[in-house]
Every structure is written in C-alpha cells, then in structure tokens.
Design a protein around this motif. Structure first.
Motif, PDB file in Angstrom:
ATOM      1  N   TYR A   7       0.797  -1.230   0.000  1.00  0.00           N
ATOM      2  CA  TYR A   7       0.000   0.000   0.000  1.00  0.00           C
ATOM      3  C   TYR A   7       0.831   1.282   0.000  1.00  0.00           C
ATOM      4  O   TYR A   7       0.276   2.371  -0.051  1.00  0.00           O
ATOM      5  N   VAL A   8       2.130   1.159   0.073  1.00  0.00           N
ATOM      6  CA  VAL A   8       3.030   2.311  -0.037  1.00  0.00           C
ATOM      7  C   VAL A   8       4.219   1.897  -0.889  1.00  0.00           C
ATOM      8  O   VAL A   8       4.472   0.704  -1.081  1.00  0.00           O
ATOM      9  N   ASP A   9       4.939   2.866  -1.391  1.00  0.00           N
ATOM     10  CA  ASP A   9       6.118   2.585  -2.221  1.00  0.00           C
ATOM     11  C   ASP A   9       7.385   2.603  -1.367  1.00  0.00           C
ATOM     12  O   ASP A   9       7.650   3.596  -0.672  1.00  0.00           O
ATOM     13  N   GLY A  36       7.753  12.160   0.282  1.00  0.00           N
ATOM     14  CA  GLY A  36       6.891  13.093  -0.429  1.00  0.00           C
ATOM     15  C   GLY A  36       6.582  12.693  -1.853  1.00  0.00           C
ATOM     16  O   GLY A  36       5.688  13.265  -2.481  1.00  0.00           O
ATOM     17  N   ALA A  37       7.311  11.687  -2.368  1.00  0.00           N
ATOM     18  CA  ALA A  37       7.077  11.224  -3.738  1.00  0.00           C
ATOM     19  C   ALA A  37       5.852  10.325  -3.840  1.00  0.00           C
ATOM     20  O   ALA A  37       5.394  10.029  -4.944  1.00  0.00           O
ATOM     21  N   ASP A  38       5.321   9.869  -2.709  1.00  0.00           N
ATOM     22  CA  ASP A  38       4.161   8.973  -2.691  1.00  0.00           C
ATOM     23  C   ASP A  38       2.977   9.739  -2.117  1.00  0.00           C
ATOM     24  O   ASP A  38       2.924  10.011  -0.918  1.00  0.00           O
ATOM     25  N   LEU A  39       2.006  10.078  -2.966  1.00  0.00           N
ATOM     26  CA  LEU A  39       0.866  10.892  -2.521  1.00  0.00           C
ATOM     27  C   LEU A  39      -0.024  10.158  -1.527  1.00  0.00           C
ATOM     28  O   LEU A  39      -0.853  10.783  -0.863  1.00  0.00           O
ATOM     29  N   ARG A  40       0.124   8.846  -1.404  1.00  0.00           N
ATOM     30  CA  ARG A  40      -0.628   8.119  -0.383  1.00  0.00           C
ATOM     31  C   ARG A  40      -0.060   8.378   1.007  1.00  0.00           C
ATOM     32  O   ARG A  40      -0.725   8.145   2.015  1.00  0.00           O
ATOM     33  N   ILE A  41       1.183   8.875   1.047  1.00  0.00           N
ATOM     34  CA  ILE A  41       1.850   9.137   2.317  1.00  0.00           C
ATOM     35  C   ILE A  41       1.644  10.580   2.754  1.00  0.00           C
ATOM     36  O   ILE A  41       1.319  10.861   3.901  1.00  0.00           O
ATOM     37  N   THR A  42       1.814  11.480   1.839  1.00  0.00           N
ATOM     38  CA  THR A  42       1.526  12.887   2.146  1.00  0.00           C
ATOM     39  C   THR A  42       1.455  13.660   0.848  1.00  0.00           C
ATOM     40  O   THR A  42       2.127  13.322  -0.135  1.00  0.00           O
ATOM     41  N   ASN A  43       0.643  14.693   0.812  1.00  0.00           N
ATOM     42  CA  ASN A  43       0.450  15.463  -0.402  1.00  0.00           C
ATOM     43  C   ASN A  43       1.394  16.649  -0.443  1.00  0.00           C
ATOM     44  O   ASN A  43       2.135  16.911   0.512  1.00  0.00           O
ATOM     45  N   PRO A 144      -0.853  10.447   5.901  1.00  0.00           N
ATOM     46  CA  PRO A 144      -1.260   9.359   5.001  1.00  0.00           C
ATOM     47  C   PRO A 144      -2.785   9.196   5.032  1.00  0.00           C
ATOM     48  O   PRO A 144      -3.412   9.327   6.088  1.00  0.00           O
ATOM     49  N   ASP A 145      -3.357   8.880   3.887  1.00  0.00           N
ATOM     50  CA  ASP A 145      -4.805   8.702   3.818  1.00  0.00           C
ATOM     51  C   ASP A 145      -5.270   7.669   4.834  1.00  0.00           C
ATOM     52  O   ASP A 145      -6.287   7.858   5.518  1.00  0.00           O
ATOM     53  N   ALA A 146      -4.555   6.559   4.920  1.00  0.00           N
ATOM     54  CA  ALA A 146      -4.980   5.475   5.809  1.00  0.00           C
ATOM     55  C   ALA A 146      -4.959   5.911   7.266  1.00  0.00           C
ATOM     56  O   ALA A 146      -5.862   5.580   8.042  1.00  0.00           O
ATOM     57  N   ASN A 217       9.858   2.705   9.880  1.00  0.00           N
ATOM     58  CA  ASN A 217       8.793   2.778  10.887  1.00  0.00           C
ATOM     59  C   ASN A 217       7.544   3.427  10.301  1.00  0.00           C
ATOM     60  O   ASN A 217       6.422   2.936  10.465  1.00  0.00           O
ATOM     61  N   SER A 218       7.741   4.523   9.571  1.00  0.00           N
ATOM     62  CA  SER A 218       6.612   5.225   8.957  1.00  0.00           C
ATOM     63  C   SER A 218       5.889   4.309   7.972  1.00  0.00           C
ATOM     64  O   SER A 218       4.651   4.182   7.995  1.00  0.00           O
ATOM     65  N   LEU A 219       6.641   3.662   7.091  1.00  0.00           N
ATOM     66  CA  LEU A 219       6.026   2.798   6.083  1.00  0.00           C
ATOM     67  C   LEU A 219       5.283   1.627   6.730  1.00  0.00           C
ATOM     68  O   LEU A 219       4.170   1.273   6.301  1.00  0.00           O
ATOM     69  N   GLU A 220       5.881   1.038   7.749  1.00  0.00           N
ATOM     70  CA  GLU A 220       5.251  -0.123   8.386  1.00  0.00           C
ATOM     71  C   GLU A 220       3.953   0.263   9.084  1.00  0.00           C
ATOM     72  O   GLU A 220       2.957  -0.469   9.010  1.00  0.00           O
ATOM     73  N   VAL A 221       3.936   1.398   9.754  1.00  0.00           N
ATOM     74  CA  VAL A 221       2.718   1.855  10.429  1.00  0.00           C
ATOM     75  C   VAL A 221       1.614   2.152   9.409  1.00  0.00           C
ATOM     76  O   VAL A 221       0.457   1.769   9.589  1.00  0.00           O
ATOM     77  N   ILE A 222       1.986   2.812   8.317  1.00  0.00           N
ATOM     78  CA  ILE A 222       1.000   3.127   7.276  1.00  0.00           C
ATOM     79  C   ILE A 222       0.487   1.853   6.618  1.00  0.00           C
ATOM     80  O   ILE A 222      -0.707   1.708   6.351  1.00  0.00           O
TER      81      ILE A 222
END
Length: 698
Positions: A7-9, A36-43, A144-146, A217-222
């Motif tokens: 769900y994230v890159d 910042g390159a992944d809009l699912r993480i932050t716009n 992140p949206d999630a 940590n950020s990616l795993e939580v998201i």
C-alpha cells in the motif's frame, strides 16, 4: 535488501543513501523527498520531517544539539537545505518556562526565532515544537490517507488500540501549536516504548534513531493501517453506500467537462480570476456517483491540510448527465443559483464563526466542484494550486472511504475548521506570499509555438505568470518546445490552423487543462516571396489559409469561450511590416498580412463591448531564430535586394532607424505590452521593426 509493501512505495536506495555518508541532514532530506514522492503518504506541502544533530556552538565552541526541520510553507517531496530551519533544541524546550497556555500560541511562534541556530534558516513552522519536544533523532509527521482515516473515524482511540495494541499512542484533535507539542511529550511519557502517535482528525507522528529506521517505521505503520482498512472494506462489501448512478463513457465525460469548464470558470471568478483543473479518476467517480455523496460531501474534510486547500466543503452541481449543456444560457440559468447558494452558505459560516479579530472574509466561491457522473473540477489562483487542491480532495475521499469502512467518518466541527482557516498566523503567512506576476491567473493559447517567434512569445507569457497552451502543426517541434517548461506551466496541442475541427480540439485541451482561455496569439505562419508571375494559386491559397483563414478560425472559437467566461480577454495577431509597405516580389504574403491587420481592426470594433481587446504586432526582418527564414523565403528576399542570404540580418538592421537586429524575443515583448500593460488599448498596431519610416501607421 529490498522491502515489499502493498500500500506504499518502498523507495529507499541503499547506494544513494550510502553516497551521503554520515551526513544526517542530507539523509533526513533524502528521506523527506522519497516520502513526499508517494501521494498516499503525504500530499504537496503536507506534513513535515526533522532530524537532530550535534553541532559546535559558534560562540562557545561547545557541542550543542540542533534540530533541523522543514520550514514554513515547504514541501517534503522537494525539500532542500534552503527550505529547512535549524534551531537549538534546548532553547526550544526552554520555551516551556514562558508558555502561558492556549491563548499564548501565537506569541510562541514569534519566540521560535530566538531559538535559531542556523542564521540562514527558513522561517520555522507552527509544527516546530511538535518535533522539538520529542527526544528522537529522526521524526516524521505525515498525513497518510490510511492514518487520517483512522484518526477521523468515530471512536478513533479505540480503533488505534485495536490495530496496533499498545505500540501506538493517541492524542485527541487539537489545533497545531506549542500545546500540541506538550501533549505529544505527555503521551510518550505515559506510553514509553511506543513507535508513534496518531493525532485525532489530523495525522501521524513516527520516529527512529536513524533516517532509515524512521523511514521504515513510517512505512510499516502506514502499511498496517492500510491493510486493516482493506480488510474492513472487503468485509463490508461496498463503499459509500454503493453506486447511485453510472458514469458517462470517458470521452463523453471529457466533452462535457470541456464545454462546462469556461462557464464554471466565469462563475467561480466572480471575485478573483481562477485557473481550473479537471479529474475523472476512478477514485473520484466512485465517490461522486455514490449514494453517500450528499451525506458525506457537506460534512467537509477532517485534516487541516485538506480543507485549507479545498475549502470547508465542495459544491455539487445540480445537473443531470443526460442534460444538453451546449446551450450556454440554459446551463448558466441552472448553475447561477447553485453558486449563489454556496456563497451564501459560506458567508453564513464566516459570520457564525468569526471572532472580533478575525481577518476579513475571503473569496466565498467554491474550490472543489462536483458533477456526478462526469468528474471533479477545482479552481485556484494558478494551475499548481488548482491541481494540488484536487489531489487533496482525492486524499479526503480516501479518508472518508477508510473511516466509513472502519466505523463512521467524522469531520472537524465548523468552529474548529474556521479557527484554522482564519487563524491570524495563517493570515500572516498569506500576507507574506510574493506579489503575483502580471499575467498570473490568465490562460494563453499561442499558435505556431513549436519554435521561432511563437516559442519566444510562449516563453515570455510563461515568464510573466501565464499558463500557456502551445499549438503547432509539427509534432516533433511541439514536443520539444513543451519539454522546456516545468510542470503545470504549459500544455501542448497539435493544431492545423486551417481546419476548424483541429482548432476545436486545441481549445478543448485548453479548457480541460486550465479552464478556458484569456489570451490568443496567432503566430503561426509561413512566408513565400515571389513575383506576380511566379506566384501560383497554391502559393496564394496556402498564405490565405494559414495567415488569414487561420486567424479568423482561431479568433472565432476563442471568442466563443471568452464570452462564456465573461472575463474579457486579448487577441494579438502577429502580422508584418509587409502588410503596410509595398515591396517587390511579395504580392501573396503582403496581401495576406494586410488582411490580418484589417481583420484585427474589424474585430476590435466588434468585440470592444465584451472587453475583448484585439491588437496587432508587426515584426520586420526577424531572421535570427525565426523558422520562416529557414529556406526559400530568405533566398527570395536576398534575391529581391540583390544580396547574399548570410548578409540579410545586417541588411535589415541597417535599413531601420535604430539599426538594430530584431529578435523573436523582441516580438514577444511587443505581445506582452499588448496583454500585460496596455489594458485600455484595442485596434492598435505595434511595429517591432527597429523603426521603419515607411511603415509608420500614423
């Protein structure tokens, strides 16, 4: 080893990171950029990141801890050293000694400047203490949206514990500021060993000892939150209450959007002229075609970053997909009441929530406009802002979907939303924005913009703030020209100016890309230099078609759009000194240029009541950088004057009063004078020829 996420890159490049060595600031910037390159993480412009390092105090030479954090107004996806602030961590924490409570928040922001370590720092943002009061070396604050779906769900705290157990903290919604930093500090003290904190209705804080650990940590939580939401959606079987109506086929959606865009742009520009953006992505269509649209959309968004860019709620158009929207007045008759009601509701929102010291009410028009079955429109001061607003509302849609799947979506109370939107610190940030450029908020269409004079005109208009649709008949030239600009500045459209259907297609692209058109520059051309005897009917027809018929067709369709917008406009036709001066071997070209000039005067007389200005720029002898001079035309002119082709630039320079070589950039300046300075001039001719006495128009 490469990590796999669904769900994230995962974008961490070990080789790239290794090249940065032990430079913790560089690693923090690298982490920020790939997050910042992944809009699912932050716009764009959303969230902030930081790191802490040990530095030498320049006065005492002692080791001190310095926090490096994204500065005010920055974007983590494009963050550089110039966009961060460096502050003494201890001084920032010492501000706890002078903090006097919630009513003291605005004063605290000013005190951040007393904590500055790096004198080249960007202004610290309101989120600075949220990073500074936590002890970790690397920190991410993301939207992140999630995670916002979890944060915006009913019973968010219980949901957080259900997903992560005791490994994640939770704090209720609170406006960003020093006190929120204290709440994060308190949450960590009460929950030692947690890996992050969910901010109610807001976002996520995560951290790590190294930049990589923080990133993971950020990616795993998201990822965990995303997996949980996906399982709930699968369990529920449908989203947004199911489908209420079907979308039109893709091409029909584009056709309706292109027709509607200028009308919407005119209405939404009642106070400030706007630039538009359109999207009909699957995510958007699923939401706007759903049974729950009319329940969820008026609730507004939850995350402050979302509604600051999208306004408190969207406007839903009262139009059926089956309606014929080609009849402008009929459609406007339906649209005007919708806009009037929206403005009234926004004014009521302002009046009901304002404080004694609130800034004056801002533009009451909608930013996001929804047409069920067709797509979503967004309007703002420039293309980037309009596009980003659209992206943020897509984030809001994802948040609503996730929160509804988990429990039930909740938005911020209107008063809380108002206090963010009209926060005095937010107003101060707006006042610090640089002045807009002369052609900001305007859209131009330039024919023959693949090179030469047309490209120079496009360059000038973009440099002065306009969005430009470059058109050209040569696909390769057009592609090469468009590639020279940054994202959101221009759009390219193949166009044969002798064919009405090709022109219609170009304007359709202008409408979809930017919302309409305000400036039309007919620069497409060619030159044929022949005597009367040598001029063929084919030569004559070609000159008349491209120069005269093309100008007529371009103006005819463009004026239709300008009148729909009701914003006035400019037409500038690139003619020639040869339309005024009789010269040898020039009957076809000179006659066509004279026709262009008189058409300009005729249209100026006709379109004045609509505040559409029509003017001519007459070049002469633009040899350097002009495609017209590549080939037979140059040879013909050299023959007419009894000189060699290589001597043409000097010849033309010597014959004008200023004895100057005329460049494409000079013609571009003439166009800018017409559209950016001479706002009360129409029917005029500007000669850009170095001064040719026999071409003086008066």
């Amino acid at each position: 080893m490469e990590k796999t996420f669904k769900y994230v890159d995962y974008l961490w490049d070990e080789q790239k990171a290794a090249s940065l060595g032990d430079d913790q600031v560089a690693l923090f910037l690298y982490r920020s950029n790939i997050l910042g390159a992944d809009l699912r993480i932050t716009n764009f412009g959303g969230g902030n990141t930081s790191c802490k390092t040990t530095e030498k105090d320049p006065l005492t030479n002692e080791d001190v801890e310095v926090m490096w954090v994204k500065g005010s107004g920055g974007d983590i996806g494009t963050l550089t050293r110039e966009g961060i602030a460096g502050l003494y961590t201890k001084r920032l924490r010492d501000l706890k000694n002078v903090y006097q409570g919630i009513t003291d928040e605005d004063r605290m922001v000013g005190l951040f400047n007393h904590c500055i370590y790096d004198l080249n720092s960007k202004a610290p943002s309101i989120d600075t203490p949220l990073h500074g009061l936590l002890p970790f070396a690397h920190i991410d604050h993301l939207h992140p949206d999630a995670l916002i779906a979890v944060a915006a769900a009913k019973d968010s705290e219980k949901v957080t514990k259900k997903i992560w157990g005791g490994t994640m903290g939770w704090v209720p919604w609170q406006r960003p500021g020093f006190d929120l930093g204290l709440q994060l500090e308190k949450c960590l003290e009460e929950n030692p060993g947690i890996r992050g904190i969910v901010l109610g209705s807001h976002g996520l804080f995560t951290w790590g000892d190294t930049s990589y650990e923080c990133y993971m940590n950020s990616l795993e939580v998201i990822e965990t939150a995303s997996e949980y939401i996906a399982s709930k959606i699968k369990e529920n079987g449908e989203v947004f209450g199911g489908k209420k109506l079907e979308s039109l086929p893709a091409e029909e959606r584009k056709d309706k959007a292109a027709i509607l865009m200028p009308l919407l742009r005119g209405l939404v520009s009642s106070e400030n002229q706007m630039i538009g953006h359109f999207t009909d992505s699957d995510t958007v269509l699923q939401f706007i075609n759903s049974n729950d649209l009319e329940r969820l959309a008026p609730m507004g968004t939850s995350c402050p970053d979302h509604f600051l860019r999208t306004k408190i709620q969207p406007l839903i158009l009262n139009l059926e997909t089956s309606e014929d929207i080609s009849k402008t007045e009929n459609v406007l008759g339906k649209l005007r009441p919708d806009f009037e009601q929206y403005r009234k509701e926004y004014k009521d929102y302002y009046e009901n929530c304002k404080h004694d010291n609130s800034p004056a009410m801002r533009d009451p028009n909608p930013v996001i406009i929804i047409y069920p079955g067709v797509g979503m429109f967004s309007f703002a001061k420039n293309k980037q802002t309009a596009r980003v607003a659209s992206e943020f509302y897509v984030n809001a849609i994802n948040v609503m979907r996730g929160a509804e799947a988990i429990t039930e979506y909740t938005s911020l109370p209107r008063q809380e939303a108002f206090d963010i939107e009209y926060w005095l610190l937010e107003e101060a940030k707006l006042q610090r924005m640089p002045a807009e450029q002369p052609l900001s908020r305007r859209v131009a269409l330039v024919t023959g913009a693949g090179g030469g004079i047309g490209k120079a005109i496009a360059d000038k208009l973009v440099a002065e703030g306009a969005n430009v649709v470059l058109t050209d008949i040569n696909k390769d030239n057009l592609k090469e020209a468009v590639a020279t600009y940054k994202r959101d500045q221009v759009h390219g459209a193949l166009c044969d100016v002798t064919k009405a259907e090709s022109i219609d297609a170009a304007y359709k692209k202008a409408n979809l890309a930017f919302g309409g058109v305000d400036i039309i520059v007919h620069s497409a051309g060619l030159a044929i230099s022949k005597s009367l005897e040598d001029t063929t009917q084919k030569d004559w027809d070609l000159l008349q078609d491209i120069l005269v018929k093309g100008q007529f067709l371009i103006a005819q369709k463009g004026v239709e759009i300008m009148k729909q917008q009701g914003l006035g406009g400019d037409i500038v036709n690139i003619a020639s000194k040869n339309g005024l001066v009789a010269g040898p071997n020039n009957v076809g070209y000179g006659t066509a240029k004279a026709a262009q000039q008189h058409m300009t005067r005729l249209l100026a007389a006709e379109l004045g009541p609509d505040h559409i200005r029509v003017n001519t720029v007459n070049p002469d002898g633009v040899i350097v950088g002009s495609k017209i001079w590549e080939g037979e035309w140059a040879e013909g002119r050299a023959k007419a004057y009894g000189i060699e082709v290589k001597d043409l630039p000097k010849h033309y320079a010597k014959r004008n009063l200023l004895q100057e070589i005329i460049l494409p950039e000079d013609i571009a300046n003439g166009v800018f004078a017409c559209v950016g300075i001479l706002d009360k001039s129409t029917g005029n001719t500007i000669n850009v020829d170095g001064g040719m006495a026999n071409a003086f128009v008066r």
